[in-house]
Design a protein around this motif. Structure first.
Motif, PDB file in Angstrom:
ATOM      1  N   ILE A   1       0.828  -1.208   0.000  1.00 47.74           N
ATOM      2  CA  ILE A   1       0.000   0.000   0.000  1.00 47.74           C
ATOM      3  C   ILE A   1       0.862   1.257   0.000  1.00 47.74           C
ATOM      4  CG2 ILE A   1      -1.683   1.342   1.311  1.00 47.74           C
ATOM      5  CD1 ILE A   1      -2.866  -1.264   2.313  1.00 47.74           C
ATOM      6  N   LEU A   2       1.838   1.288   0.900  1.00 46.60           N
ATOM      7  CA  LEU A   2       2.713   2.464   0.982  1.00 46.60           C
ATOM      8  C   LEU A   2       3.550   2.617  -0.287  1.00 46.60           C
ATOM      9  CD1 LEU A   2       3.886   2.164   4.699  1.00 46.60           C
ATOM     10  CD2 LEU A   2       2.170   3.712   3.754  1.00 46.60           C
ATOM     11  N   GLY A   3       4.028   1.505  -0.821  1.00 45.00           N
ATOM     12  CA  GLY A   3       4.823   1.574  -2.047  1.00 45.00           C
ATOM     13  C   GLY A   3       4.020   2.087  -3.225  1.00 45.00           C
ATOM     14  N   THR A   4       2.798   1.586  -3.393  1.00 45.14           N
ATOM     15  CA  THR A   4       1.938   2.065  -4.480  1.00 45.14           C
ATOM     16  C   THR A   4       1.643   3.547  -4.327  1.00 45.14           C
ATOM     17  OG1 THR A   4       0.894  -0.098  -4.796  1.00 45.14           O
ATOM     18  CG2 THR A   4      -0.343   1.829  -5.529  1.00 45.14           C
ATOM     19  N   THR A   5       1.354   3.972  -3.093  1.00 47.89           N
ATOM     20  CA  THR A   5       1.055   5.381  -2.851  1.00 47.89           C
ATOM     21  C   THR A   5       2.236   6.269  -3.223  1.00 47.89           C
ATOM     22  OG1 THR A   5      -0.440   4.763  -1.047  1.00 47.89           O
ATOM     23  CG2 THR A   5       0.302   7.054  -1.131  1.00 47.89           C
ATOM     24  N   GLU A   6       3.432   5.891  -2.802  1.00 50.26           N
ATOM     25  CA  GLU A   6       4.617   6.702  -3.078  1.00 50.26           C
ATOM     26  C   GLU A   6       4.954   6.729  -4.561  1.00 50.26           C
ATOM     27  OE1 GLU A   6       8.052   6.429  -0.370  1.00 50.26           O
ATOM     28  OE2 GLU A   6       6.854   5.010   0.781  1.00 50.26           O
ATOM     29  N   ILE A   7       4.946   5.567  -5.189  1.00 42.31           N
ATOM     30  CA  ILE A   7       5.333   5.485  -6.597  1.00 42.31           C
ATOM     31  C   ILE A   7       4.350   6.251  -7.477  1.00 42.31           C
ATOM     32  CG2 ILE A   7       5.586   3.903  -8.552  1.00 42.31           C
ATOM     33  CD1 ILE A   7       6.713   1.835  -6.593  1.00 42.31           C
ATOM     34  N   VAL A   8       3.054   6.042  -7.266  1.00 40.32           N
ATOM     35  CA  VAL A   8       2.044   6.722  -8.087  1.00 40.32           C
ATOM     36  C   VAL A   8       2.026   8.214  -7.796  1.00 40.32           C
ATOM     37  CG1 VAL A   8      -0.427   6.863  -8.591  1.00 40.32           C
ATOM     38  CG2 VAL A   8       0.661   4.633  -8.309  1.00 40.32           C
ATOM     39  N   ALA A   9       2.255   8.604  -6.540  1.00 40.59           N
ATOM     40  CA  ALA A   9       2.284  10.035  -6.196  1.00 40.59           C
ATOM     41  C   ALA A   9       3.420  10.743  -6.930  1.00 40.59           C
ATOM     42  CB  ALA A   9       2.429  10.217  -4.691  1.00 40.59           C
ATOM     43  N   LEU A  10       4.616  10.145  -6.926  1.00 42.00           N
ATOM     44  CA  LEU A  10       5.743  10.758  -7.639  1.00 42.00           C
ATOM     45  C   LEU A  10       5.476  10.786  -9.146  1.00 42.00           C
ATOM     46  CD1 LEU A  10       8.544  11.988  -7.685  1.00 42.00           C
ATOM     47  CD2 LEU A  10       9.502   9.663  -7.682  1.00 42.00           C
TER      48      LEU A  10
ATOM     49  N   ALA B   1       3.608  -4.659 -15.141  1.00 40.58           N
ATOM     50  CA  ALA B   1       4.817  -4.896 -15.930  1.00 40.58           C
ATOM     51  C   ALA B   1       5.890  -3.815 -15.771  1.00 40.58           C
ATOM     52  CB  ALA B   1       4.442  -5.064 -17.406  1.00 40.58           C
ATOM     53  N   PRO B   2       5.533  -2.499 -15.840  1.00 33.39           N
ATOM     54  CA  PRO B   2       6.597  -1.498 -15.686  1.00 33.39           C
ATOM     55  C   PRO B   2       7.308  -1.576 -14.340  1.00 33.39           C
ATOM     56  CG  PRO B   2       4.609  -0.496 -16.585  1.00 33.39           C
ATOM     57  CD  PRO B   2       4.231  -1.863 -16.129  1.00 33.39           C
ATOM     58  N   LEU B   3       6.585  -1.940 -13.279  1.00 32.83           N
ATOM     59  CA  LEU B   3       7.192  -1.996 -11.951  1.00 32.83           C
ATOM     60  C   LEU B   3       8.050  -3.241 -11.774  1.00 32.83           C
ATOM     61  CD1 LEU B   3       4.217  -0.736  -9.757  1.00 32.83           C
ATOM     62  CD2 LEU B   3       6.101   0.553 -10.748  1.00 32.83           C
ATOM     63  N   LEU B   4       7.716  -4.329 -12.457  1.00 30.65           N
ATOM     64  CA  LEU B   4       8.544  -5.523 -12.389  1.00 30.65           C
ATOM     65  C   LEU B   4       9.942  -5.265 -12.947  1.00 30.65           C
ATOM     66  CD1 LEU B   4       6.019  -8.299 -13.511  1.00 30.65           C
ATOM     67  CD2 LEU B   4       7.029  -8.030 -11.247  1.00 30.65           C
TER      68      LEU B   4
ATOM     69  N   THR C   1       9.916  -6.263  -2.822  1.00 30.05           N
ATOM     70  CA  THR C   1      10.503  -6.499  -1.511  1.00 30.05           C
ATOM     71  C   THR C   1       9.388  -6.693  -0.506  1.00 30.05           C
ATOM     72  OG1 THR C   1      11.947  -5.595   0.213  1.00 30.05           O
ATOM     73  CG2 THR C   1      10.613  -4.021  -1.007  1.00 30.05           C
ATOM     74  N   HIS C   2       9.653  -7.466   0.527  1.00 21.55           N
ATOM     75  CA  HIS C   2       8.633  -7.700   1.548  1.00 21.55           C
ATOM     76  C   HIS C   2       8.538  -6.548   2.541  1.00 21.55           C
ATOM     77  CE1 HIS C   2       7.909 -11.768   0.218  1.00 21.55           C
ATOM     78  NE2 HIS C   2       9.191 -12.088   0.358  1.00 21.55           N
TER      79      HIS C   2
ATOM     80  N   ASN D   1       7.919  -2.298  -2.821  1.00 20.41           N
ATOM     81  CA  ASN D   1       6.791  -3.175  -3.088  1.00 20.41           C
ATOM     82  C   ASN D   1       5.630  -2.339  -3.621  1.00 20.41           C
ATOM     83  OD1 ASN D   1       5.258  -5.455  -3.248  1.00 20.41           O
ATOM     84  ND2 ASN D   1       4.893  -5.659  -1.062  1.00 20.41           N
ATOM     85  N   SER D   2       4.662  -2.978  -4.269  1.00 20.19           N
ATOM     86  CA  SER D   2       3.475  -2.292  -4.787  1.00 20.19           C
ATOM     87  C   SER D   2       2.339  -3.297  -4.861  1.00 20.19           C
ATOM     88  CB  SER D   2       3.740  -1.686  -6.160  1.00 20.19           C
ATOM     89  OG  SER D   2       4.098  -2.695  -7.085  1.00 20.19           O
ATOM     90  N   LEU D   3       1.126  -2.792  -4.849  1.00 17.86           N
ATOM     91  CA  LEU D   3      -0.039  -3.679  -4.865  1.00 17.86           C
ATOM     92  C   LEU D   3      -0.124  -4.543  -6.130  1.00 17.86           C
ATOM     93  CD1 LEU D   3      -2.770  -1.377  -3.272  1.00 17.86           C
ATOM     94  CD2 LEU D   3      -1.935  -3.553  -2.374  1.00 17.86           C
TER      95      LEU D   3
END
Length: 294
Positions: free
Chosen positions: A80-89, A224-227, A233-234, A245-247
């Motif tokens: 959740i935190l990873g998705t939020t940070e990555i998409v926000a940036l 795919a782009p995030l892979l 990471t856990h 990590n991301s959702l």
């Protein structure tokens, strides 16, 4: 038929009323058919995902235990935190640039050859598969520089994915702003940049919000782009310069597991992702409605 008949007077003859009912019925039937898959998807997500939701599901990281019978598998906090940070940036990068390009195309470029060239390449980028953006960042910033995966590289890949959607949607909305508004402000002596920032953009804001939300929703669900860029990471990681990590990646890894509890975690993560997009849409709608009233 009597000419004084209201149906005949306004052209609403029985035959035309019958055709109108058929057209209305066809549109209603098409709408219901389009909503059926959506309703089934939401129902299936709720049925499979709600059972996984709990306090620990949202407050713990995945443990990596995927063995048969393992119960201590953790939750999706890092995803959740990873998705939020990555998409926000990615949004911070893509939205201002996309709106700026759209403003230039509408207010300054118009029908010039360069503007038409930009529109052509934006349309091409709209149809490029998302994995290509991930491969581009992987080759340019990971293989090309000899560095490792990082969250910000995933954001750059998602920003490239969002950019054409933001540009085209913002351009369409800006073209709908009445020319009389621009001409009135210019006639009063306002410089063009002030007309754009004080009149054109506020008028187009509610419409642009829809395009921005489409871009964010598309980016948030990409795997795919995030892979190729952010990896997996856990652990919870707040640094965009390291593995994140991301959702979508969490769902991708969990759904292929032979362990039932891990697959159930994937359904819970999928429902969480849909809920996050729904909340974002509701917040944006409220903000755009208030700005329109002001």
């Amino acid at each position: 038929m009597n000419a004084s008949d209201p149906l005949h007077r306004y052209g609403l003859t029985p035959a035309r009323k019958r055709r109108d009912r058929i057209a209305r019925g066809s549109i209603l039937a098409g709408t219901i058919l389009a909503l059926i898959p959506l309703a089934l998807i939401v129902y299936y997500l709720l049925r499979k995902g709600l059972g996984s939701w709990s306090w620990s599901f949202f407050t713990t990281d995945p443990t990596g235990n995927t063995f048969f019978g393992s119960s201590n598998i953790g939750g999706i906090k890092s995803a959740i935190l990873g998705t939020t940070e990555i998409v926000a940036l990615a949004s911070v990068i893509a939205i201002p640039i996309g709106i700026g390009v759209a403003v230039w195309l509408v207010e300054y470029g118009r029908a010039s050859w360069f503007a038409n060239t930009v529109r052509f390449f934006v349309d091409v980028l709209t149809g490029v598969p998302s994995i290509i953006f991930g491969l581009f960042i992987y080759i340019a910033l990971i293989v090309g520089t000899g560095s490792s995966y990082a969250g910000y590289k995933g954001s750059l890949a998602l920003a490239l994915l969002m950019l054409p959607v933001v540009i085209r949607s913002a351009e369409v909305v800006l073209l709908l702003v009445p020319a009389a508004l621009r001409e009135s402000a210019l006639a009063l002596g306002a410089p063009r940049w002030r007309v754009i920032f004080s009149i054109v953009l506020p008028t187009a804001l509610p419409g642009m919000v829809t395009g921005v939300l489409l871009a964010i929703a598309r980016a948030a669900g990409e795997t795919a782009p995030l892979l190729f860029t952010a990896a997996y990471t856990h652990n919870t990681n707040f640094s965009l310069g390291q593995f994140m990590n991301s959702l979508p990646v969490q769902i991708y890894n969990d759904v292929t597991s032979p362990t039932t509890s891990v697959v159930n975690r994937a359904w819970g993560a999928a429902l969480t992702l849909v809920a996050m997009i729904l909340v974002l849409n509701l917040i944006a709608r409220v903000v755009s409605r208030r700005s329109r009233l002001v």
